[in-house]
Scaffold this motif. Structure first.
Motif, PDB file in Angstrom:
ATOM      1  N   VAL A  72      48.237 104.410   2.666  1.00  0.00           N
ATOM      2  CA  VAL A  72      47.328 104.334   4.105  1.00  0.00           C
ATOM      3  C   VAL A  72      46.088 103.400   3.822  1.00  0.00           C
ATOM      4  N   TRP A  73      45.910 103.019   2.514  1.00  0.00           N
ATOM      5  CA  TRP A  73      44.864 101.975   2.335  1.00  0.00           C
ATOM      6  C   TRP A  73      45.268 101.191   0.883  1.00  0.00           C
ATOM      7  N   VAL A  74      44.855  99.961   1.002  1.00  0.00           N
ATOM      8  CA  VAL A  74      45.137  99.096  -0.041  1.00  0.00           C
ATOM      9  C   VAL A  74      44.062  98.194  -0.299  1.00  0.00           C
ATOM     10  N   ALA A  75      43.410  98.157  -1.510  1.00  0.00           N
ATOM     11  CA  ALA A  75      42.178  97.472  -1.990  1.00  0.00           C
ATOM     12  C   ALA A  75      42.453  96.075  -1.945  1.00  0.00           C
ATOM     13  N   ASN A  76      43.440  95.732  -2.865  1.00  0.00           N
ATOM     14  CA  ASN A  76      43.748  94.435  -3.447  1.00  0.00           C
ATOM     15  C   ASN A  76      45.207  93.789  -2.792  1.00  0.00           C
ATOM     16  N   ARG A  77      45.543  94.206  -1.430  1.00  0.00           N
ATOM     17  CA  ARG A  77      46.498  93.470  -0.834  1.00  0.00           C
ATOM     18  C   ARG A  77      46.561  92.099  -1.152  1.00  0.00           C
ATOM     19  N   ILE A  78      45.807  91.232  -0.963  1.00  0.00           N
ATOM     20  CA  ILE A  78      45.493  89.738  -0.896  1.00  0.00           C
ATOM     21  C   ILE A  78      45.516  89.425  -2.430  1.00  0.00           C
ATOM     22  N   ASN A  79      45.473  89.971  -3.344  1.00  0.00           N
ATOM     23  CA  ASN A  79      45.146  89.614  -4.832  1.00  0.00           C
ATOM     24  C   ASN A  79      46.059  90.501  -5.657  1.00  0.00           C
ATOM     25  N   PRO A  80      47.349  90.774  -5.584  1.00  0.00           N
ATOM     26  CA  PRO A  80      47.870  91.657  -6.477  1.00  0.00           C
ATOM     27  C   PRO A  80      47.858  91.513  -8.024  1.00  0.00           C
ATOM     28  N   GLN A 101      42.717  93.470 -17.161  1.00  0.00           N
ATOM     29  CA  GLN A 101      42.535  93.301 -18.486  1.00  0.00           C
ATOM     30  C   GLN A 101      41.115  93.468 -18.793  1.00  0.00           C
ATOM     31  N   ASN A 102      40.273  94.301 -17.957  1.00  0.00           N
ATOM     32  CA  ASN A 102      39.087  94.607 -18.050  1.00  0.00           C
ATOM     33  C   ASN A 102      37.975  93.387 -18.008  1.00  0.00           C
ATOM     34  N   THR A 103      38.443  92.331 -17.657  1.00  0.00           N
ATOM     35  CA  THR A 103      37.381  91.174 -17.484  1.00  0.00           C
ATOM     36  C   THR A 103      37.524  90.547 -16.157  1.00  0.00           C
ATOM     37  N   THR A 104      38.686  89.983 -15.547  1.00  0.00           N
ATOM     38  CA  THR A 104      38.655  89.499 -14.440  1.00  0.00           C
ATOM     39  C   THR A 104      38.606  90.259 -13.003  1.00  0.00           C
ATOM     40  N   ALA A 105      37.727  90.304 -12.200  1.00  0.00           N
ATOM     41  CA  ALA A 105      37.607  91.013 -10.875  1.00  0.00           C
ATOM     42  C   ALA A 105      38.596  90.191  -9.787  1.00  0.00           C
TER      43      ALA A 105
END
Length: 156
Positions: A72-80, A101-105
């Motif tokens: 029902v909702w996707v946060a990173n649909r543009i940046n998988p 990897q705990n670094t790149t947003a």
């Protein structure tokens, strides 16, 4: 007979604690690829998923306890995310960050307000919210996913 009753009770207590669902995370915690948040009544789940045979990973929420996996909702649909190294965190400012990897947003919220004790919570409505744990008005949100609707037609 008493020993078996005692053992059965201890098993049930331990099992019930182990299966308790969590619906919030705080700044000292994170949600990784193998973890989920489950709304308090169990209606929705937030976690990482890969649609079909895709190797891409997305953070989203979906209906729980229904046969068809309906997101029902996707946060990173543009940046998988192309592996299983995704990590969701809430910062002490109340900003939500999805990292690889705990670094790149790869995705984050843009909140201007800050609170003393922020938590990220999945509600039974399916709304993912940031609120102050100390606020007596639990409907006072700094950020909510309902303000950012996504594709609700994915089924897999």
């Amino acid at each position: 007979m008493g020993f078996y009753f005692y053992s059965a009770c201890r098993f049930l207590i331990v099992f019930s604690k182990a299966s308790t669902a969590v619906d919030t995370i705080s700044p000292s915690e994170s949600l990784t690829d193998s973890m989920t948040l489950v709304s308090s009544e169990g209606n929705f789940v937030l976690g990482f998923f890969s649609p079909g045979t895709s190797r891409n990973s997305y953070l989203g929420n979906w209906f729980n306890n229904i046969p068809m996996h309906t997101v029902v909702w996707v946060a990173n649909r543009i940046n998988p995310i192309n592996d299983s190294s995704g990590s969701l965190k809430i910062e002490t400012s109340g900003r939500i960050v999805l990292q690889v990897q705990n670094t790149t947003a790869v995705w984050s919220t843009n909140t201007t307000a800050s609170v003393q004790n922020p938590v990220l919570q999945l509600l039974d409505s399916g709304n993912l919210v940031v609120r102050d744990r100390n606020d007596s008005n639990q409907d006072n949100y700094l950020w909510q996913s309902f303000d950012y609707p996504a594709d609700t037609n994915y089924q897999g």
